[in-house]
Design a protein around this motif. Structure first.
Motif, PDB file in Angstrom:
ATOM      1  N   HIS A 140       1.528   3.736   2.156  1.00 25.21           N
ATOM      2  CA  HIS A 140       2.112   4.381   3.344  1.00 25.21           C
ATOM      3  C   HIS A 140       3.640   4.351   3.326  1.00 25.21           C
ATOM      4  N   HIS A 149      -7.444  -1.421   4.726  1.00 28.07           N
ATOM      5  CA  HIS A 149      -6.525  -0.455   5.354  1.00 28.07           C
ATOM      6  C   HIS A 149      -6.318   0.760   4.449  1.00 28.07           C
ATOM      7  N   HIS A 152       0.836  -1.201   0.000  1.00 26.53           N
ATOM      8  CA  HIS A 152       0.000   0.000   0.000  1.00 26.53           C
ATOM      9  C   HIS A 152       0.872   1.254   0.000  1.00 26.53           C
ATOM     10  N   ASP A 211       5.998   3.814   5.455  1.00 26.17           N
ATOM     11  CA  ASP A 211       6.767   2.709   6.048  1.00 26.17           C
ATOM     12  C   ASP A 211       6.748   1.460   5.177  1.00 26.17           C
TER      13      ASP A 211
HETATM   14 ZN   LIG Z   1      -0.137   1.270   6.425  1.00 30.22          ZN
END
Ligand SMILES: [Zn+2]
Length: 307
Positions: free
Chosen positions: A97, A180, A95, A99
Motif C-alpha cells: 500500500h 491484510h 506491504h 502509505d
Molecule cells: Zn495497508
C-alpha cells in the motif's frame, strides 16, 4: 474567543517541536518513542496519511520498517538522523500500500536497500501504476516525484523468513500468509520481544480490508501470536502489548462470522450492512463507516475466496 486560537496553536506547535522523545500511551503523531535500547517507534500522522515507522539500530547501520508516503519518508529520515549518525541500510516494506511504500525511491536515493516479501512485488504488478496515478491527483508529495509509478522493493524475500544478524542484534523478517495483503511482512526482534506488524495489526478502527483475506487473517495472527512478544508496534495507531494481536484477530473473526452467518440466511449485502453489529469486545477496531466497507469486502471474499 476566536483570537485565542492562534496563540494556542503556537503553543502546541512549540510543544510538538520539543516532543521528539516522549513516552505516553495516547496518540502522539510524528513523534518518536523509545521502545527498547536502539528500537524506536515513530507514530505517523494519519491526517497526512502517514503510517507508523520503526527504526532499529544495528552495530553499523539502521533498519527502517516501512517506507511511508514520500512526505512521511522525509520526516522519518530526518528523525533517523536525529537518533543516530548511522546510515539507513535497509527499509522493509511490510506491504504494497502507498502509505507504506510510495516513499521507496527516496530511501534508495539516500543509499538504502528496500526489501519486502515477494507478494509485495506481485501485488504491485496487479494494482500499479493505477493507484499511484490516483494518489498523485490528491497528494503533492507523490505527484512531485514525477515517477511513472511506485519503485518496487529492490530485494524480494522468497522464503518465509529472512534474518539479519550482525552480532549486536537479530532481526527476523517473517511471512505468515495473507492477512491484510498477500505480501504481509512482520519484523520480529526475538531478544527485545518486539513485533512490528504493518497493517496486519492496527490499533483502532483503521482496518482496510480491500486487498485482504479476512477468512485467513486470524490464522496469520495466531501464528504471529506464538512468538514471544512484549511490544506490538502496529502499522497505524499507538503501540501496545500482545493483547493487541489477539484483539485484532478477534475483530476479524467476528466480522467474518457475522457476514457468513447472514449470507447463510440468504441476506443481501445491504441487509448485512444495515444489521451487523460486532460485539463490545472488539469495539476498538469498529467505526460505523469503515464497518460497512469491511462487511462488503468480507462478503465479496466469501463469494470469491482468495488464496
Ligand atoms: Zn495497508
Amino acid at each position: 474567543m476566536k483570537h485565542v486560537r492562534p496563540f494556542l496553536l503556537l503553543v502546541f506547535a512549540t510543544l510538538a517541536g520539543l516532543a521528539l522523545f516522549v513516552s505516553r500511551s495516547d496518540a502522539n503523531p510524528e513523534t518518536i518513542k523509545r521502545i527498547a535500547p536502539g528500537v524506536y517507534f515513530r507514530e505517523g500522522d494519519m491526517e497526512q496519511g502517514h503510517c507508523n515507522n520503526v527504526i532499529v539500530e544495528m552495530k553499523d547501520y539502521l533498519i527502517v520498517v516501512d517506507a511511508n508516503f514520500p512526505s512521511g519518508a522525509r520526516a522519518a529520515m530526518a528523525d533517523a538522523k536525529r537518533i543516530s549518525p548511522k546510515p539507513v541500510k535497509y527499509v522493509f516494506d511490510t506491504h504494497h500500500h502507498g502509505d507504506h511504500l510510495y516513499g521507496n525511491s527516496l530511501w534508495t536515493q539516500a543509499g538504502a536497500t528496500t526489501l519486502a516479501f515477494k507478494g509485495v512485488a506481485e501485488e504491485l504488478k496487479r494494482f500499479e501504476p493505477a493507484r499511484w496515478e490516483e494518489a498523485a491527483k490528491s497528494r503533492k508529495d507523490v505527484a512531485e516525484l514525477n515517477q511513472p509509478g511506485p519503485e518496487p522493493p529492490k530485494q524480494d524475500i522468497n522464503e518465509l523468513q529472512y534474518v539479519l544478524n550482525d552480532g549486536s542484534r537479530k532481526v527476523e523478517f517473517r511471512h505468515f500468509g495473507w492477512a491484510h495483503t498477500k505480501g504481509d511482512g512482520f519484523v520480529y526482534l526475538p531478544k527485545e520481544q518486539v513485533l512490528c506488524t504493518g497493517d496486519a495489526v492496527v490499533n483502532g478502527p483503521f482496518n482496510n480490508t480491500a486487498d485482504a483475506n479476512v477468512a485467513n487473517w486470524p490464522s496469520v495472527l495466531q501464528a504471529a501470536g506464538k512468538l514471544k512478544v512484549k511490544f506490538v508496534l502496529p502499522g497505524h495507531g499507538v503501540d501496545a502489548g500482545p493483547e493487541l494481536i489477539a484483539g485484532q484477530a478477534q475483530f476479524m473473526m467476528e466480522l467474518h462470522k457475522a457476514v457468513k452467518a447472514g449470507m447463510d440466511q440468504g441476506k443481501k449485502l445491504e441487509e448485512l450492512q444495515a444489521s451487523i453489529h460486532l460485539p463490545e469486545t472488539v469495539k476498538n477496531w469498529v467505526s460505523e463507516r469503515s464497518l460497512k466497507t469491511q462487511i462488503k469486502d468480507a462478503y465479496d471474499q466469501i463469494k470469491a475466496p482468495r488464496q
